[in-house]
Design a protein around this motif. Structure first.
Motif, PDB file in Angstrom:
ATOM      1  N   SER A   4       0.817  -1.214   0.000  1.00  0.00           N
ATOM      2  CA  SER A   4       0.000   0.000   0.000  1.00  0.00           C
ATOM      3  C   SER A   4       0.850   1.263   0.000  1.00  0.00           C
ATOM      4  N   ALA A   5       2.147   1.131   0.238  1.00  0.00           N
ATOM      5  CA  ALA A   5       3.029   2.286   0.260  1.00  0.00           C
ATOM      6  C   ALA A   5       3.647   2.560  -1.104  1.00  0.00           C
ATOM      7  N   CYS A   6       3.499   1.647  -2.062  1.00  0.00           N
ATOM      8  CA  CYS A   6       4.122   1.859  -3.366  1.00  0.00           C
ATOM      9  C   CYS A   6       3.337   2.904  -4.165  1.00  0.00           C
ATOM     10  N   PRO A   7       4.010   3.643  -5.033  1.00  0.00           N
ATOM     11  CA  PRO A   7       3.360   4.705  -5.805  1.00  0.00           C
ATOM     12  C   PRO A   7       2.196   4.209  -6.667  1.00  0.00           C
ATOM     13  N   LEU A  12      -4.343   7.494  -8.557  1.00  0.00           N
ATOM     14  CA  LEU A  12      -5.787   7.633  -8.709  1.00  0.00           C
ATOM     15  C   LEU A  12      -6.272   6.916  -9.970  1.00  0.00           C
ATOM     16  N   GLU A  13      -7.543   6.528  -9.956  1.00  0.00           N
ATOM     17  CA  GLU A  13      -8.114   5.811 -11.100  1.00  0.00           C
ATOM     18  C   GLU A  13      -8.006   6.636 -12.387  1.00  0.00           C
ATOM     19  N   VAL A  14      -8.272   7.916 -12.303  1.00  0.00           N
ATOM     20  CA  VAL A  14      -8.199   8.767 -13.487  1.00  0.00           C
ATOM     21  C   VAL A  14      -6.770   8.812 -14.033  1.00  0.00           C
ATOM     22  N   ASP A  15      -5.784   8.787 -13.154  1.00  0.00           N
ATOM     23  CA  ASP A  15      -4.393   8.771 -13.597  1.00  0.00           C
ATOM     24  C   ASP A  15      -4.028   7.434 -14.245  1.00  0.00           C
ATOM     25  N   HIS A  37       4.955   9.039 -13.591  1.00  0.00           N
ATOM     26  CA  HIS A  37       4.035   8.683 -12.500  1.00  0.00           C
ATOM     27  C   HIS A  37       4.737   7.975 -11.343  1.00  0.00           C
ATOM     28  N   GLU A  38       6.052   7.839 -11.459  1.00  0.00           N
ATOM     29  CA  GLU A  38       6.863   7.188 -10.427  1.00  0.00           C
ATOM     30  C   GLU A  38       6.394   5.764 -10.135  1.00  0.00           C
ATOM     31  N   VAL A  39       6.120   5.017 -11.202  1.00  0.00           N
ATOM     32  CA  VAL A  39       5.735   3.614 -11.087  1.00  0.00           C
ATOM     33  C   VAL A  39       6.699   2.796 -11.939  1.00  0.00           C
ATOM     34  N   ARG A  40       6.599   1.499 -11.818  1.00  0.00           N
ATOM     35  CA  ARG A  40       7.467   0.619 -12.611  1.00  0.00           C
ATOM     36  C   ARG A  40       6.945   0.515 -14.040  1.00  0.00           C
ATOM     37  N   ARG A  41       7.876   0.238 -14.972  1.00  0.00           N
ATOM     38  CA  ARG A  41       7.472   0.044 -16.367  1.00  0.00           C
ATOM     39  C   ARG A  41       6.485  -1.102 -16.488  1.00  0.00           C
TER      40      ARG A  41
END
Length: 78
Positions: A4-7, A12-15, A37-41
């Motif tokens: 739950s701490a990961c980006p 948000l759903e819209v993002d 978005h600071e998430v993994r590929r």
């Protein structure tokens, strides 16, 4: 690492929808979107694949191509 701490979990759903749409249209690369978005590929690819599958399902024809959808009377009434 707490999931739950990961980006990605905080996105948000819209993002998520925008990320998938941009990846599908080719407006941005999955690598660029992931960085933005600071998430993994992997997450960006998953969202793009999910959106692609949803579009394919929506636009899949449920009626055979040779099915008559409607007929016009001939001669046309005057």
């Amino acid at each position: 690492m707490n999931p739950s701490a990961c980006p990605a979990a905080k996105l948000l759903e819209v993002d998520r929808i925008n990320l998938a749409a941009l990846a599908l249209t080719g407006a941005a690369t999955s690598t660029g979107l992931a960085a933005e978005h600071e998430v993994r590929r992997k997450f960006a690819y998953q969202k793009a694949n999910k959106a692609s599958a949803a579009l394919a399902e929506v636009f899949a024809s449920s009626a055979p191509d040779n099915e008559v959808l409607f007929e016009l009377p001939y001669p046309l009434p005057t």
